[in-house]
Design an enzyme around this catalytic site. Structure first.
Site, mmCIF file in Angstrom:
data_model
loop_
_atom_site.group_PDB
_atom_site.id
_atom_site.type_symbol
_atom_site.label_atom_id
_atom_site.label_comp_id
_atom_site.label_asym_id
_atom_site.label_seq_id
_atom_site.Cartn_x
_atom_site.Cartn_y
_atom_site.Cartn_z
ATOM 1 N N GLU A 1 5.692 -3.340 0.975
ATOM 2 C CA GLU A 1 5.805 -2.938 -0.437
ATOM 3 C C GLU A 1 5.018 -1.648 -0.578
ATOM 4 O OE1 GLU A 1 7.643 -4.204 -2.652
ATOM 5 O OE2 GLU A 1 8.084 -6.236 -1.976
ATOM 6 N N GLY B 1 0.847 -1.191 0.000
ATOM 7 C CA GLY B 1 0.000 0.000 0.000
ATOM 8 C C GLY B 1 0.877 1.233 0.000
ATOM 9 N N SER B 2 0.331 2.326 0.481
ATOM 10 C CA SER B 2 1.070 3.589 0.407
ATOM 11 C C SER B 2 2.140 3.668 1.501
ATOM 12 C CB SER B 2 0.087 4.756 0.554
ATOM 13 O OG SER B 2 -0.504 4.696 1.830
ATOM 14 N N CYS C 1 2.288 0.705 -8.756
ATOM 15 C CA CYS C 1 3.365 1.156 -7.858
ATOM 16 C C CYS C 1 4.616 1.488 -8.641
ATOM 17 C CB CYS C 1 3.648 0.086 -6.817
ATOM 18 S SG CYS C 1 4.012 -1.529 -7.528
ATOM 19 N N THR D 1 0.626 4.711 4.915
ATOM 20 C CA THR D 1 0.019 3.617 5.674
ATOM 21 C C THR D 1 1.098 2.649 6.163
ATOM 22 O OG1 THR D 1 -1.907 3.808 4.238
ATOM 23 C CG2 THR D 1 -1.826 1.886 5.643
ATOM 24 N N GLY D 2 2.124 2.439 5.356
ATOM 25 C CA GLY D 2 3.225 1.555 5.752
ATOM 26 C C GLY D 2 3.857 1.983 7.065
#
Ligand code: NAD
Length: 476
Positions: A244, A222-223, A278, A226-227
């Protein structure tokens, strides 16, 4: 189409109805196409408990059997590809050919991982002792997927985790839960109860999962924003992590390039899935000797492309997948307008009655510190940046906290030398996006850590178990 259709969670080997539901929107029509189950905390607890119960037996199952079941999962996906691709287009927006690639990719990667066995590394096997490192599963894996490639990205987590002997609870994005839930129903009978669980839900479910003490590992795509939150919530129980995350990949187009071919490939690299990839090309540095010709070729390709409902024949590019992302891409376009940057094509959102559509947009040489250059746009808006000094272009390409991928276009030797200078996990030279079976994929810097795909991707779901046996002390 699916408004009346029921989608269920998969918990402990059975389909479980949602106690609450939320609407899933088709981004091309803005119509509600189905109600997805909104998993409760109790349902999460049930899924984690089932996975923990199942773990000991699944870990002890011979790897050949686990591999066969993952291959069977791939076969089940492949057997339903027509149905699944239509469902995916309806919820995600991408055209049917791209949806087939995403679903087909899921089946393909099941087959690939079903052929991999973690190695045993023997360090010493002498008269005195044997020392060897085995790879054992971690336990229960929390797999969280984004909305851009819902099937392939989920399978990059689920297939290696299961082959390695872990149990899994998978969460699709709230925006694209349906295809994943349908796959869960199709593979229900393949795995022993509790080995593979699928929960859909709203914004609370992700944080509940990453904070849950019943997980041993989180594999998250995800972004970057958020990571960071996922990493923080993994800390209290030291969960293993694969992250990722986002990217702001640069393409560098050298003088001496085959302009037309490079433009066609960079166009695909930037606009596939309407830029919602991505590793999409998100900035293009073009040598001034070829800048005008390259820009003209890109404009011609953009003007020929059809943006529309992905379910309709002839659509090349679908809508932005969801309203918040649509608003964000429109805001970036407005920022370009407000700052007086030159639009080579596209720009203003088309305004069909419905749908999150953005025309393919090319921005002519905006400043390096502009938002469209610095930020991950994740949409079909691409800045072309003119350069004369290659060293400066490489420095600019690397001047970002992202480090996912990139590409270089030009005379092969020179292009490969430039590729070695890019601070990213992946670089393609005179091609884009190929994913050979054993090739690991992962980011550097704040694009994340850990890798997916290939043996390295499988090993992410294992930990070492080193056993040193003395041969001197025999049986009494
Ligand atoms: P996102 O970060 O908004 O959401 C990803 C997933 O995380 C969703 O399932 C979401 O529900 C969940 N989530 C949200 N908040 C959470 C929290 N606090 N705790 C746990 N889970 C939470 O990302 P997105 O918008 O779905 O996807 C787009 C982003 O993903 C882009 O930045 C893109 O570059 C990145 N991406 C990276 C890769 C890669 O391999 N590096 C691949 C695809 C997409």
């Amino acid at each position: 189409m699916n408004a009346q259709r029921t989608f269920e969670l998969l918990i402990d080997g059975v389909g479980v109805k949602g106690e609450k539901h939320y609407p899933v929107i088709n981004p091309a029509t803005e119509e509600i196409i189905a109600q997805a189950p909104d998993a409760t905390r109790a349902q999460l607890d049930a899924a984690v408990a089932a996975a923990r119960r199942a773990f000991a037996a699944w870990k002890a199952t011979p790897i050949a059997e686990r591999q066969a079941k993952v291959a069977a999962m791939g076969a089940a996906i492949a057997a339903h590809i027509e149905e699944l691709k239509r469902l995916l287009t309806a919820e995600q927006g991408k055209n049917l050919a791209d949806a087939e690639l995403d679903v087909g990719g899921g089946a393909y990667f099941c087959r690939q991982f079903a052929e991999l066995t973690p190695p045993v590394e023997v360090h010493e096997d002498s008269k005195a002792r044997r020392s060897a490192t085995y790879r054992v599963p971690l336990g229960v894996v929390c797999a969280i997927a984004p909305w851009n490639y819902p099937v392939s990205i989920a399978i990059w987590k689920v297939a290696p985790a299961l082959v390695a002997g872990n149990c899994v609870v998978l969460k699709p994005s709230p925006f694209t839960p349906l295809t994943t839930l349908r796959i869960a129903a199709l593979v229900r009978g393949i795995f022993p109860p509790g080995v593979f669980n699928v929960l859909s839900g709203g914004d609370e479910l992700g944080p509940w999962m990453t904070g849950h003490s019943g997980f041993d590992k989180i594999s998250f795509t995800g972004s970057t924003a958020t990571g960071r939150r996922v990493m923080a919530s993994a800390a209290p129980t030291l969960k293993r992590l694969t992250l990722e995350l986002g990217g702001n990949d640069a393409a560098i187009v050298l003088a001496g390039v085959d302009v037309q071919t490079a433009a066609e490939q960079v166009f695909r690299a930037a606009f596939t899935n309407s830029g919602q990839v991505c590793m999409a090309t998100k900035r293009v540095y073009v040598h001034s000797q070829v800048y005008e010709a390259f820009a003209a070729a890109m404009v011609e390709l953009a003007n020929k492309a059809t943006v529309g409902d992905g379910s309709k024949p002839g659509t090349d590019f679908g809508p932005i997948q969801n309203r918040p992302q649509y608003d964000r891409v429109k805001e970036l376009i407005a920022d370009c307008r407000a700052n007086g940057y030159r639009f080579l094509c596209g720009g203003d959102a088309q305004t069909p009655a419905r749908g999150y559509f953005i025309p393919l947009t090319l921005i002519d040489n905006p400043p390096e510190n502009s938002r469209i250059v610095r930020e991950e746009q994740f949409g079909p808006v691409l800045p072309l940046l003119r350069f004369d000094d290659l060293d400066a272009a490489v420095q600019k390409a690397n001047d970002t906290h992202y480090g996912l991928g990139g590409s270089v276009w030009g005379p092969p030797e020179q292009a490969e030398a430039v590729a070695h200078r890019l601070d990213t996990g992946m670089v393609w030279v005179n091609e884009f996006g190929s994913m050979a079976p054993g090739q690991p994929f992962g980011g550097r810097k704040q694009s994340g850590f850990g890798v997916e795909n290939g043996m390295a991707g499988l090993l992410e779901f294992t930990t070492i178990h080193t056993i040193v046996t003395s041969k001197k002390l025999g049986a009494a």
